[in-house]
Design a protein around this motif. Sequence first.
Motif, PDB file in Angstrom:
ATOM      1  N   PRO A 145      24.015  38.187  46.924  1.00  0.00           N
ATOM      2  CA  PRO A 145      25.420  37.701  46.671  1.00  0.00           C
ATOM      3  C   PRO A 145      26.256  39.215  46.455  1.00  0.00           C
ATOM      4  CG  PRO A 145      23.941  36.950  44.105  1.00  0.00           C
ATOM      5  CD  PRO A 145      23.319  37.923  44.960  1.00  0.00           C
ATOM      6  N   LEU A 146      27.270  38.727  46.907  1.00  0.00           N
ATOM      7  CA  LEU A 146      29.010  39.984  47.406  1.00  0.00           C
ATOM      8  C   LEU A 146      29.282  40.329  45.695  1.00  0.00           C
ATOM      9  CD1 LEU A 146      31.015  38.277  49.081  1.00  0.00           C
ATOM     10  CD2 LEU A 146      28.927  39.262  50.074  1.00  0.00           C
ATOM     11  N   ASP A 147      29.224  41.878  46.256  1.00  0.00           N
ATOM     12  CA  ASP A 147      29.699  42.462  44.885  1.00  0.00           C
ATOM     13  C   ASP A 147      31.462  42.504  44.444  1.00  0.00           C
ATOM     14  OD1 ASP A 147      27.351  43.200  43.620  1.00  0.00           O
ATOM     15  OD2 ASP A 147      27.995  45.007  44.032  1.00  0.00           O
ATOM     16  N   VAL A 148      32.051  42.224  44.239  1.00  0.00           N
ATOM     17  CA  VAL A 148      33.402  42.190  43.967  1.00  0.00           C
ATOM     18  C   VAL A 148      33.840  43.055  42.946  1.00  0.00           C
ATOM     19  CG1 VAL A 148      36.241  40.480  43.439  1.00  0.00           C
ATOM     20  CG2 VAL A 148      33.044  39.496  44.557  1.00  0.00           C
ATOM     21  N   PHE A 149      34.297  44.061  43.257  1.00  0.00           N
ATOM     22  CA  PHE A 149      35.139  44.460  42.477  1.00  0.00           C
ATOM     23  C   PHE A 149      36.721  44.512  41.628  1.00  0.00           C
ATOM     24  CE2 PHE A 149      32.202  46.526  45.237  1.00  0.00           C
ATOM     25  CZ  PHE A 149      31.619  48.075  44.542  1.00  0.00           C
ATOM     26  N   ILE A 150      37.442  44.837  40.950  1.00  0.00           N
ATOM     27  CA  ILE A 150      38.058  43.946  40.084  1.00  0.00           C
ATOM     28  C   ILE A 150      38.440  44.997  39.120  1.00  0.00           C
ATOM     29  CG2 ILE A 150      39.132  42.432  38.300  1.00  0.00           C
ATOM     30  CD1 ILE A 150      36.392  39.980  39.030  1.00  0.00           C
ATOM     31  N   ALA A 151      39.673  45.454  38.962  1.00  0.00           N
ATOM     32  CA  ALA A 151      40.332  46.529  38.640  1.00  0.00           C
ATOM     33  C   ALA A 151      42.310  45.956  38.127  1.00  0.00           C
ATOM     34  CB  ALA A 151      40.734  47.767  39.279  1.00  0.00           C
ATOM     35  N   SER A 152      42.748  46.177  37.081  1.00  0.00           N
ATOM     36  CA  SER A 152      44.007  45.521  36.742  1.00  0.00           C
ATOM     37  C   SER A 152      43.677  45.695  34.956  1.00  0.00           C
ATOM     38  CB  SER A 152      44.021  44.379  36.114  1.00  0.00           C
ATOM     39  OG  SER A 152      43.913  43.725  35.025  1.00  0.00           O
ATOM     40  N   ASP A 153      45.478  46.423  34.537  1.00  0.00           N
ATOM     41  CA  ASP A 153      45.817  47.402  33.274  1.00  0.00           C
ATOM     42  C   ASP A 153      45.413  45.803  32.630  1.00  0.00           C
ATOM     43  OD1 ASP A 153      45.980  49.052  34.410  1.00  0.00           O
ATOM     44  OD2 ASP A 153      47.807  48.959  34.906  1.00  0.00           O
ATOM     45  N   SER A 154      44.960  44.771  32.348  1.00  0.00           N
ATOM     46  CA  SER A 154      45.030  43.665  31.935  1.00  0.00           C
ATOM     47  C   SER A 154      43.495  43.357  31.132  1.00  0.00           C
ATOM     48  CB  SER A 154      45.366  42.199  32.238  1.00  0.00           C
ATOM     49  OG  SER A 154      45.209  41.448  30.901  1.00  0.00           O
ATOM     50  N   ASP A 155      42.855  42.924  30.480  1.00  0.00           N
ATOM     51  CA  ASP A 155      41.123  43.114  30.051  1.00  0.00           C
ATOM     52  C   ASP A 155      41.385  40.922  30.233  1.00  0.00           C
ATOM     53  OD1 ASP A 155      40.771  45.587  29.754  1.00  0.00           O
ATOM     54  OD2 ASP A 155      40.629  44.915  27.244  1.00  0.00           O
ATOM     55  N   GLU A 156      42.200  40.617  30.040  1.00  0.00           N
ATOM     56  CA  GLU A 156      42.480  39.296  30.037  1.00  0.00           C
ATOM     57  C   GLU A 156      42.499  38.633  31.351  1.00  0.00           C
ATOM     58  OE1 GLU A 156      45.239  35.394  28.692  1.00  0.00           O
ATOM     59  OE2 GLU A 156      45.991  37.681  27.977  1.00  0.00           O
ATOM     60  N   ALA A 157      43.505  39.381  32.414  1.00  0.00           N
ATOM     61  CA  ALA A 157      43.084  38.958  33.635  1.00  0.00           C
ATOM     62  C   ALA A 157      41.718  39.125  34.520  1.00  0.00           C
ATOM     63  CB  ALA A 157      44.265  40.020  34.525  1.00  0.00           C
ATOM     64  N   ASN A 158      41.065  40.626  33.643  1.00  0.00           N
ATOM     65  CA  ASN A 158      40.060  41.300  34.780  1.00  0.00           C
ATOM     66  C   ASN A 158      39.047  39.886  34.204  1.00  0.00           C
ATOM     67  OD1 ASN A 158      41.208  43.571  36.110  1.00  0.00           O
ATOM     68  ND2 ASN A 158      40.627  44.855  34.029  1.00  0.00           N
ATOM     69  N   ALA A 159      39.119  39.348  33.184  1.00  0.00           N
ATOM     70  CA  ALA A 159      37.751  38.701  33.031  1.00  0.00           C
ATOM     71  C   ALA A 159      38.212  36.937  33.191  1.00  0.00           C
ATOM     72  CB  ALA A 159      38.176  38.235  30.968  1.00  0.00           C
ATOM     73  N   ALA A 160      39.411  36.933  33.591  1.00  0.00           N
ATOM     74  CA  ALA A 160      39.753  35.710  34.062  1.00  0.00           C
ATOM     75  C   ALA A 160      38.703  35.635  35.513  1.00  0.00           C
ATOM     76  CB  ALA A 160      41.040  35.062  33.777  1.00  0.00           C
ATOM     77  N   VAL A 161      39.534  36.564  35.977  1.00  0.00           N
ATOM     78  CA  VAL A 161      38.902  37.109  37.775  1.00  0.00           C
ATOM     79  C   VAL A 161      37.620  36.957  38.138  1.00  0.00           C
ATOM     80  CG1 VAL A 161      39.554  38.400  39.626  1.00  0.00           C
ATOM     81  CG2 VAL A 161      41.201  37.893  38.284  1.00  0.00           C
ATOM     82  N   ALA A 162      37.605  37.762  37.174  1.00  0.00           N
ATOM     83  CA  ALA A 162      35.701  37.255  36.511  1.00  0.00           C
ATOM     84  C   ALA A 162      34.821  36.844  36.273  1.00  0.00           C
ATOM     85  CB  ALA A 162      34.912  38.708  35.722  1.00  0.00           C
ATOM     86  N   ALA A 163      35.384  35.372  36.246  1.00  0.00           N
ATOM     87  CA  ALA A 163      34.475  34.774  35.628  1.00  0.00           C
ATOM     88  C   ALA A 163      34.788  33.600  36.754  1.00  0.00           C
ATOM     89  CB  ALA A 163      35.745  33.857  34.109  1.00  0.00           C
ATOM     90  N   PHE A 164      35.936  34.069  37.556  1.00  0.00           N
ATOM     91  CA  PHE A 164      36.452  32.873  39.054  1.00  0.00           C
ATOM     92  C   PHE A 164      34.844  33.462  39.834  1.00  0.00           C
ATOM     93  CE2 PHE A 164      38.410  33.744  43.553  1.00  0.00           C
ATOM     94  CZ  PHE A 164      37.917  32.194  43.475  1.00  0.00           C
ATOM     95  N   VAL A 165      34.794  34.830  39.308  1.00  0.00           N
ATOM     96  CA  VAL A 165      33.880  34.813  41.003  1.00  0.00           C
ATOM     97  C   VAL A 165      32.775  34.848  40.535  1.00  0.00           C
ATOM     98  CG1 VAL A 165      32.862  37.466  41.650  1.00  0.00           C
ATOM     99  CG2 VAL A 165      35.211  37.648  41.413  1.00  0.00           C
ATOM    100  N   THR A 166      32.307  34.567  38.728  1.00  0.00           N
ATOM    101  CA  THR A 166      31.088  34.150  38.553  1.00  0.00           C
ATOM    102  C   THR A 166      30.481  32.443  39.086  1.00  0.00           C
ATOM    103  OG1 THR A 166      30.796  35.485  36.993  1.00  0.00           O
ATOM    104  CG2 THR A 166      29.487  33.916  36.678  1.00  0.00           C
ATOM    105  N   ASP A 167      32.012  31.692  39.425  1.00  0.00           N
ATOM    106  CA  ASP A 167      31.262  30.388  38.756  1.00  0.00           C
ATOM    107  C   ASP A 167      31.368  30.291  40.576  1.00  0.00           C
ATOM    108  OD1 ASP A 167      32.179  30.064  36.909  1.00  0.00           O
ATOM    109  OD2 ASP A 167      33.883  29.243  36.776  1.00  0.00           O
ATOM    110  N   ALA A 168      31.797  31.364  41.272  1.00  0.00           N
ATOM    111  CA  ALA A 168      32.041  31.360  43.362  1.00  0.00           C
ATOM    112  C   ALA A 168      30.831  31.878  43.390  1.00  0.00           C
ATOM    113  CB  ALA A 168      32.853  32.372  43.406  1.00  0.00           C
ATOM    114  N   GLY A 169      29.882  32.009  42.632  1.00  0.00           N
ATOM    115  CA  GLY A 169      28.192  32.543  43.059  1.00  0.00           C
ATOM    116  C   GLY A 169      28.111  34.129  43.278  1.00  0.00           C
TER     117      GLY A 169
END
Lengths: 213, 213
Positions: A145-169
Amino acid sequence: MTNITIIGSGNMARGIGTRAVVAGSGLQILDRDPAKAAALATELGAEVTSGTLTSPLTGDIVVLALPFDAAKDVVTALGSALSGKTVIDITNPVDFSTFDSLVVAPGTSAAEELAALAAPGATIVKAFNTTFAGALVAGTAAGLPLDVFIASDSDEANAAVAAFVTDAGQRPIVVGPLRRARELEGFQFLVMTLQVNPAFEDFNWNTSLKVLV
Amino acid sequence: MTNITIIGSGNMARGIGTRAVVAGSGLQILDRDPAKAAALATELGAEVTSGTLTSPLTGDIVVLALPFDAAKDVVTALGSALSGKTVIDITNPVDFSTFDSLVVAPGTSAAEELAALAAPGATIVKAFNTTFAGALVAGTAAGLPLDVFIASDSDEANAAVAAFVTDAGQRPIVVGPLRRARELEGFQFLVMTLQVNPAFEDFNWNTSLKVLV
Protein backbone atom coordinates in the motif's frame (compact mmCIF):
# COMPACT_ATOMS: atom_id res chain seq x y z
CA MET A 1 -17.94 6.93 5.13
CA THR A 2 -16.81 10.49 4.64
CA ASN A 3 -18.11 12.29 1.60
CA ILE A 4 -15.43 13.64 -0.67
CA THR A 5 -15.46 16.52 -3.14
CA ILE A 6 -12.59 16.67 -5.60
CA ILE A 7 -11.94 19.92 -7.41
CA GLY A 8 -10.15 19.21 -10.64
CA SER A 9 -10.45 16.51 -13.27
CA GLY A 10 -6.87 15.67 -14.15
CA ASN A 11 -4.66 12.73 -13.29
CA MET A 12 -4.53 13.41 -9.56
CA ALA A 13 -8.31 13.80 -9.45
CA ARG A 14 -8.56 10.42 -11.15
CA GLY A 15 -6.09 8.88 -8.70
CA ILE A 16 -7.71 10.21 -5.53
CA GLY A 17 -11.17 9.64 -7.00
CA THR A 18 -10.31 6.00 -7.61
CA ARG A 19 -9.28 5.72 -3.95
CA ALA A 20 -12.52 7.41 -2.82
CA VAL A 21 -14.57 4.87 -4.76
CA VAL A 22 -12.58 2.06 -3.14
CA ALA A 23 -13.23 3.65 0.26
CA GLY A 24 -16.96 3.69 -0.42
CA SER A 25 -17.10 7.46 -0.03
CA GLY A 26 -19.77 9.59 -1.60
CA LEU A 27 -17.86 11.39 -4.34
CA GLN A 28 -18.40 14.65 -6.18
CA ILE A 29 -16.12 15.88 -8.96
CA LEU A 30 -16.09 19.59 -9.71
CA ASP A 31 -14.25 21.43 -12.45
CA ARG A 32 -14.34 24.85 -14.00
CA ASP A 33 -15.33 22.92 -17.12
CA PRO A 34 -18.37 20.86 -16.08
CA ALA A 35 -18.02 18.58 -19.10
CA LYS A 36 -14.60 17.47 -17.88
CA ALA A 37 -15.97 16.91 -14.39
CA ALA A 38 -18.86 14.87 -15.79
CA ALA A 39 -16.52 12.76 -17.92
CA LEU A 40 -14.33 11.84 -14.95
CA ALA A 41 -17.38 11.20 -12.75
CA THR A 42 -18.79 8.82 -15.36
CA GLU A 43 -15.44 7.07 -15.60
CA LEU A 44 -15.24 6.61 -11.82
CA GLY A 45 -18.73 5.24 -11.26
CA ALA A 46 -22.45 5.65 -11.63
CA GLU A 47 -22.87 7.09 -8.13
CA VAL A 48 -20.31 9.83 -8.64
CA THR A 49 -21.80 13.30 -9.12
CA SER A 50 -20.26 16.24 -10.88
CA GLY A 51 -20.60 19.98 -11.28
CA THR A 52 -18.76 23.23 -11.65
CA LEU A 53 -16.96 25.43 -9.13
CA THR A 54 -20.18 27.12 -8.04
CA SER A 55 -21.97 23.84 -7.26
CA PRO A 56 -22.79 23.25 -3.57
CA LEU A 57 -20.03 21.19 -2.00
CA THR A 58 -21.30 17.78 -0.89
CA GLY A 59 -18.00 16.62 0.62
CA ASP A 60 -16.85 17.08 4.18
CA ILE A 61 -13.38 16.66 2.75
CA VAL A 62 -12.59 18.84 -0.25
CA VAL A 63 -9.54 17.83 -2.28
CA LEU A 64 -7.88 20.55 -4.33
CA ALA A 65 -6.58 18.32 -7.13
CA LEU A 66 -4.99 21.29 -8.81
CA PRO A 67 -1.61 22.93 -9.43
CA PHE A 68 -0.54 25.43 -6.78
CA ASP A 69 -1.55 28.60 -8.66
CA ALA A 70 -4.97 27.17 -9.46
CA ALA A 71 -5.39 26.00 -5.86
CA LYS A 72 -4.74 29.54 -4.62
CA ASP A 73 -7.32 30.90 -7.04
CA VAL A 74 -9.92 28.33 -6.00
CA VAL A 75 -9.39 28.82 -2.25
CA THR A 76 -9.85 32.54 -2.77
CA ALA A 77 -12.84 32.19 -5.09
CA LEU A 78 -14.69 29.66 -2.94
CA GLY A 79 -14.14 31.70 0.20
CA SER A 80 -16.58 30.85 2.95
CA ALA A 81 -17.97 27.89 1.00
CA LEU A 82 -14.92 26.08 2.41
CA SER A 83 -15.68 27.03 6.02
CA GLY A 84 -16.20 23.91 8.08
CA LYS A 85 -14.49 21.79 5.46
CA THR A 86 -11.31 19.77 5.64
CA VAL A 87 -9.46 21.00 2.56
CA ILE A 88 -6.68 18.83 1.20
CA ASP A 89 -3.75 20.51 -0.52
CA ILE A 90 -1.88 18.04 -2.73
CA THR A 91 0.39 20.54 -4.44
CA ASN A 92 4.12 20.51 -5.04
CA PRO A 93 5.08 24.12 -5.69
CA VAL A 94 8.06 23.30 -7.88
CA ASP A 95 9.71 25.99 -9.97
CA PHE A 96 9.48 24.12 -13.25
CA SER A 97 11.44 26.82 -15.06
CA THR A 98 14.58 25.72 -13.21
CA PHE A 99 13.54 22.40 -11.60
CA ASP A 100 15.98 23.45 -8.89
CA SER A 101 13.79 24.88 -6.13
CA LEU A 102 10.29 25.54 -4.94
CA VAL A 103 8.41 28.75 -5.78
CA VAL A 104 7.57 29.26 -2.10
CA ALA A 105 10.13 30.89 0.19
CA PRO A 106 12.57 28.67 2.10
CA GLY A 107 11.07 27.71 5.42
CA THR A 108 7.49 27.93 4.24
CA SER A 109 5.18 25.83 2.08
CA ALA A 110 2.35 25.91 -0.39
CA ALA A 111 0.09 24.49 2.29
CA GLU A 112 0.85 27.32 4.68
CA GLU A 113 0.27 29.86 1.89
CA LEU A 114 -3.09 28.28 1.12
CA ALA A 115 -3.99 28.29 4.81
CA ALA A 116 -3.28 32.02 4.91
CA LEU A 117 -5.69 32.55 2.00
CA ALA A 118 -8.45 30.28 3.27
CA ALA A 119 -11.63 31.56 4.86
CA PRO A 120 -12.03 31.20 8.64
CA GLY A 121 -13.12 27.71 9.57
CA ALA A 122 -11.55 26.03 6.55
CA THR A 123 -8.84 23.59 7.65
CA ILE A 124 -6.04 23.08 5.19
CA VAL A 125 -4.46 19.62 5.33
CA LYS A 126 -1.37 18.63 3.38
CA ALA A 127 -1.81 15.14 1.97
CA PHE A 128 -1.25 13.09 -1.17
CA ASN A 129 1.62 15.30 -2.37
CA THR A 130 4.06 12.38 -2.38
CA THR A 131 1.74 9.95 -4.20
CA PHE A 132 1.82 10.03 -7.96
CA ALA A 133 -1.46 9.63 -9.82
CA GLY A 134 -0.75 6.27 -11.39
CA ALA A 135 0.22 4.74 -8.07
CA LEU A 136 -3.02 6.02 -6.56
CA VAL A 137 -5.03 4.38 -9.31
CA ALA A 138 -3.14 1.12 -8.79
CA GLY A 139 -3.33 1.40 -5.00
CA THR A 140 -0.01 -0.35 -4.53
CA ALA A 141 3.65 0.10 -5.38
CA ALA A 142 5.96 -2.89 -5.36
CA GLY A 143 3.03 -4.84 -3.91
CA LEU A 144 2.66 -2.58 -0.88
CA PRO A 145 0.00 0.00 0.00
CA LEU A 146 1.07 3.59 -0.52
CA ASP A 147 2.16 5.79 2.35
CA VAL A 148 0.06 8.94 2.48
CA PHE A 149 1.73 11.65 4.58
CA ILE A 150 -0.73 13.98 6.35
CA ALA A 151 -0.04 17.31 8.08
CA SER A 152 -2.33 19.95 9.52
CA ASP A 153 -2.89 22.01 12.62
CA SER A 154 -6.13 20.15 13.43
CA ASP A 155 -6.00 16.74 15.07
CA GLU A 156 -9.61 16.23 14.00
CA ALA A 157 -8.87 16.99 10.36
CA ASN A 158 -5.76 14.79 10.42
CA ALA A 159 -7.85 11.96 11.82
CA ALA A 160 -10.57 12.43 9.20
CA VAL A 161 -8.05 12.29 6.36
CA ALA A 162 -6.28 9.34 7.96
CA ALA A 163 -9.59 7.47 8.20
CA PHE A 164 -10.25 8.15 4.51
CA VAL A 165 -6.78 6.92 3.59
CA THR A 166 -7.24 3.75 5.61
CA ASP A 167 -10.65 3.12 4.06
CA ALA A 168 -9.00 3.59 0.68
CA GLY A 169 -6.62 0.74 1.43
CA GLN A 170 -3.53 2.85 1.97
CA ARG A 171 -1.35 3.68 5.00
CA PRO A 172 -1.83 7.11 6.59
CA ILE A 173 1.19 8.69 8.25
CA VAL A 174 0.17 11.77 10.23
CA VAL A 175 3.41 13.69 10.51
CA GLY A 176 2.26 16.62 12.64
CA PRO A 177 1.43 20.28 12.21
CA LEU A 178 0.89 22.03 8.90
CA ARG A 179 4.44 23.41 8.93
CA ARG A 180 5.69 19.87 8.27
CA ALA A 181 4.36 20.49 4.75
CA ARG A 182 7.64 22.24 4.01
CA GLU A 183 9.54 18.98 4.47
CA LEU A 184 6.95 17.02 2.51
CA GLU A 185 7.04 19.46 -0.39
CA GLY A 186 10.81 19.74 -0.36
CA PHE A 187 11.41 16.04 -0.51
CA GLN A 188 8.79 15.38 -3.16
CA PHE A 189 10.43 18.07 -5.28
CA LEU A 190 13.62 16.01 -5.01
CA VAL A 191 11.72 12.84 -5.91
CA MET A 192 10.21 14.61 -8.91
CA THR A 193 13.65 15.53 -10.21
CA LEU A 194 14.52 11.83 -10.17
CA GLN A 195 11.61 11.05 -12.50
CA VAL A 196 13.24 13.01 -15.31
CA ASN A 197 16.79 11.91 -14.47
CA PRO A 198 18.08 9.57 -17.18
CA ALA A 199 20.13 7.70 -14.57
CA PHE A 200 16.89 6.16 -13.27
CA GLU A 201 15.29 4.36 -16.17
CA ASP A 202 12.62 2.80 -13.96
CA PHE A 203 11.51 6.12 -12.43
CA ASN A 204 8.87 7.60 -14.69
CA TRP A 205 6.31 9.41 -12.50
CA ASN A 206 5.44 5.98 -11.16
CA THR A 207 7.44 5.78 -7.94
CA SER A 208 6.12 5.61 -4.41
CA LEU A 209 7.85 6.99 -1.34
CA LYS A 210 7.61 4.56 1.54
CA VAL A 211 8.81 4.23 5.11
CA LEU A 212 9.71 0.56 5.43
CA VAL A 213 10.39 -1.43 8.56
CA MET B 1 37.77 -1.25 -3.99
CA THR B 2 37.86 2.21 -2.53
CA ASN B 3 39.54 2.62 0.82
CA ILE B 4 37.33 4.10 3.51
CA THR B 5 38.17 6.04 6.65
CA ILE B 6 35.41 6.44 9.18
CA ILE B 7 35.76 9.12 11.83
CA GLY B 8 33.68 8.19 14.85
CA SER B 9 32.98 4.94 16.62
CA GLY B 10 29.28 5.08 17.41
CA ASN B 11 26.28 3.36 15.89
CA MET B 12 26.54 5.02 12.50
CA ALA B 13 30.25 4.20 12.32
CA ARG B 14 29.31 0.59 13.02
CA GLY B 15 26.59 0.65 10.35
CA ILE B 16 28.70 2.17 7.60
CA GLY B 17 31.73 0.16 8.71
CA THR B 18 29.71 -3.02 8.35
CA ARG B 19 28.82 -1.97 4.80
CA ALA B 20 32.47 -1.18 4.03
CA VAL B 21 33.51 -4.66 5.11
CA VAL B 22 30.78 -6.14 2.88
CA ALA B 23 32.07 -3.99 0.02
CA GLY B 24 35.58 -5.35 0.52
CA SER B 25 36.95 -1.87 1.13
CA GLY B 26 40.08 -1.22 3.10
CA LEU B 27 38.73 0.28 6.31
CA GLN B 28 40.21 2.57 8.92
CA ILE B 29 38.34 3.68 12.07
CA LEU B 30 39.46 6.85 13.77
CA ASP B 31 38.20 8.39 16.98
CA ARG B 32 39.33 11.05 19.41
CA ASP B 33 39.48 8.12 21.83
CA PRO B 34 41.74 5.55 20.13
CA ALA B 35 40.53 2.78 22.45
CA LYS B 36 36.99 3.20 21.14
CA ALA B 37 38.26 3.19 17.56
CA ALA B 38 40.26 0.04 18.23
CA ALA B 39 37.28 -1.69 19.80
CA LEU B 40 35.06 -1.01 16.80
CA ALA B 41 37.82 -1.99 14.37
CA THR B 42 38.27 -5.30 16.17
CA GLU B 43 34.54 -5.88 16.10
CA LEU B 44 34.38 -5.21 12.35
CA GLY B 45 37.25 -7.45 11.29
CA ALA B 46 40.89 -8.37 11.58
CA GLU B 47 41.90 -6.27 8.56
CA VAL B 48 40.35 -3.09 9.92
CA THR B 49 42.83 -0.55 11.24
CA SER B 50 42.26 2.17 13.80
CA GLY B 51 43.75 5.32 15.18
CA THR B 52 43.09 8.77 16.50
CA LEU B 53 42.22 12.03 14.76
CA THR B 54 45.85 12.81 14.03
CA SER B 55 46.50 9.48 12.30
CA PRO B 56 47.27 9.66 8.57
CA LEU B 57 44.06 9.11 6.62
CA THR B 58 44.20 5.90 4.57
CA GLY B 59 40.80 6.32 2.96
CA ASP B 60 40.02 8.06 -0.31
CA ILE B 61 36.52 8.43 1.11
CA VAL B 62 36.35 9.85 4.63
CA VAL B 63 33.05 9.38 6.44
CA LEU B 64 32.26 11.82 9.22
CA ALA B 65 30.16 9.48 11.37
CA LEU B 66 29.55 12.23 13.87
CA PRO B 67 26.86 14.63 15.06
CA PHE B 68 26.78 17.96 13.24
CA ASP B 69 28.68 20.00 15.84
CA ALA B 70 31.42 17.40 16.08
CA ALA B 71 31.58 17.17 12.28
CA LYS B 72 32.17 20.92 12.08
CA ASP B 73 34.95 20.66 14.66
CA VAL B 74 36.62 17.78 12.83
CA VAL B 75 36.45 19.40 9.39
CA THR B 76 38.07 22.48 10.88
CA ALA B 77 40.67 20.57 12.89
CA LEU B 78 41.70 18.25 10.04
CA GLY B 79 41.97 21.12 7.59
CA SER B 80 44.14 20.32 4.61
CA ALA B 81 44.40 16.67 5.63
CA LEU B 82 41.00 16.39 3.92
CA SER B 83 42.19 17.97 0.67
CA GLY B 84 41.77 15.53 -2.19
CA LYS B 85 39.35 13.45 -0.14
CA THR B 86 35.70 12.69 -0.73
CA VAL B 87 34.21 13.58 2.65
CA ILE B 88 30.80 12.14 3.50
CA ASP B 89 28.52 14.15 5.74
CA ILE B 90 25.85 11.92 7.28
CA THR B 91 24.42 14.47 9.70
CA ASN B 92 20.87 15.48 10.44
CA PRO B 93 21.09 18.89 12.08
CA VAL B 94 17.90 18.53 14.09
CA ASP B 95 17.13 20.94 16.90
CA PHE B 96 16.59 18.28 19.54
CA SER B 97 15.53 20.88 22.12
CA THR B 98 12.29 21.41 20.17
CA PHE B 99 12.26 18.49 17.69
CA ASP B 100 10.42 20.95 15.48
CA SER B 101 13.08 22.29 13.12
CA LEU B 102 16.67 22.06 11.98
CA VAL B 103 19.43 24.14 13.55
CA VAL B 104 20.56 25.31 10.12
CA ALA B 105 18.79 28.24 8.49
CA PRO B 106 15.85 27.52 6.17
CA GLY B 107 17.10 27.06 2.63
CA THR B 108 20.50 25.79 3.67
CA SER B 109 21.90 22.56 5.09
CA ALA B 110 24.50 21.05 7.35
CA ALA B 111 26.29 19.75 4.28
CA GLU B 112 26.60 23.23 2.79
CA GLU B 113 27.85 24.58 6.12
CA LEU B 114 30.49 21.85 6.29
CA ALA B 115 31.51 22.57 2.70
CA ALA B 116 32.04 26.21 3.64
CA LEU B 117 34.35 25.13 6.49
CA ALA B 118 36.29 22.51 4.51
CA ALA B 119 39.78 23.08 3.20
CA PRO B 120 40.23 23.63 -0.56
CA GLY B 121 40.15 20.37 -2.45
CA ALA B 122 37.97 18.54 0.07
CA THR B 123 34.70 17.49 -1.52
CA ILE B 124 31.76 17.28 0.84
CA VAL B 125 29.15 14.68 -0.16
CA LYS B 126 25.82 14.26 1.59
CA ALA B 127 25.05 10.57 1.98
CA PHE B 128 23.71 8.04 4.48
CA ASN B 129 21.67 10.66 6.36
CA THR B 130 18.41 8.79 5.69
CA THR B 131 19.73 5.36 6.68
CA PHE B 132 19.53 4.44 10.33
CA ALA B 133 22.41 2.52 11.87
CA GLY B 134 20.57 -0.72 12.51
CA ALA B 135 19.31 -0.89 8.93
CA LEU B 136 22.87 -0.37 7.68
CA VAL B 137 24.12 -3.26 9.79
CA ALA B 138 21.29 -5.46 8.50
CA GLY B 139 21.73 -4.25 4.92
CA THR B 140 18.05 -4.63 4.15
CA ALA B 141 14.70 -3.28 5.24
CA ALA B 142 11.54 -5.25 4.52
CA GLY B 143 13.76 -7.56 2.49
CA LEU B 144 14.97 -4.80 0.17
CA PRO B 145 18.36 -3.09 -0.12
CA LEU B 146 18.48 0.37 1.39
CA ASP B 147 18.28 3.49 -0.72
CA VAL B 148 21.30 5.70 -0.09
CA PHE B 149 20.70 9.26 -1.31
CA ILE B 150 23.85 11.05 -2.48
CA ALA B 151 24.36 14.75 -3.23
CA SER B 152 27.44 16.81 -4.01
CA ASP B 153 28.79 19.32 -6.46
CA SER B 154 31.29 16.81 -7.88
CA ASP B 155 30.13 14.20 -10.38
CA GLU B 156 33.33 12.29 -9.64
CA ALA B 157 32.71 12.23 -5.91
CA ASN B 158 29.05 11.26 -6.41
CA ALA B 159 30.19 8.39 -8.63
CA ALA B 160 32.78 7.24 -6.10
CA VAL B 161 30.23 7.15 -3.28
CA ALA B 162 27.67 5.49 -5.54
CA ALA B 163 30.21 2.79 -6.41
CA PHE B 164 30.89 2.20 -2.72
CA VAL B 165 27.16 1.95 -2.00
CA THR B 166 26.67 -0.52 -4.84
CA ASP B 167 29.63 -2.61 -3.66
CA ALA B 168 28.06 -2.57 -0.20
CA GLY B 169 24.91 -4.17 -1.60
CA GLN B 170 22.70 -1.10 -1.39
CA ARG B 171 21.06 1.15 -4.00
CA PRO B 172 22.70 4.54 -4.62
CA ILE B 173 20.42 7.39 -5.65
CA VAL B 174 22.47 10.37 -6.77
CA VAL B 175 20.04 13.25 -6.38
CA GLY B 176 22.16 16.10 -7.69
CA PRO B 177 24.11 19.05 -6.33
CA LEU B 178 25.04 19.57 -2.70
CA ARG B 179 22.14 21.96 -2.19
CA ARG B 180 19.78 18.98 -2.45
CA ALA B 181 21.08 18.17 1.04
CA ARG B 182 18.51 20.62 2.38
CA GLU B 183 15.67 18.41 1.14
CA LEU B 184 17.41 15.25 2.37
CA GLU B 185 17.98 16.72 5.82
CA GLY B 186 14.50 18.21 6.05
CA PHE B 187 12.75 14.99 5.22
CA GLN B 188 14.89 12.85 7.47
CA PHE B 189 14.12 15.25 10.30
CA LEU B 190 10.44 14.47 9.63
CA VAL B 191 11.16 10.74 9.55
CA MET B 192 13.02 11.06 12.85
CA THR B 193 10.01 12.65 14.51
CA LEU B 194 7.99 9.59 13.52
CA GLN B 195 10.38 7.31 15.41
CA VAL B 196 9.35 8.86 18.72
CA ASN B 197 5.68 9.24 17.78
CA PRO B 198 3.58 6.81 19.82
CA ALA B 199 1.16 6.48 16.89
CA PHE B 200 3.77 4.38 15.08
CA GLU B 201 4.60 1.46 17.32
CA ASP B 202 6.69 -0.22 14.64
CA PHE B 203 8.87 2.83 14.03
CA ASN B 204 11.76 2.72 16.47
CA TRP B 205 14.86 4.12 14.74
CA ASN B 206 14.65 1.09 12.47
CA THR B 207 12.82 2.41 9.42
CA SER B 208 14.17 2.77 5.92
CA LEU B 209 13.13 5.42 3.41
CA LYS B 210 12.71 3.92 -0.03
CA VAL B 211 11.63 4.99 -3.49
CA LEU B 212 9.62 2.02 -4.75
CA VAL B 213 8.46 1.27 -8.27
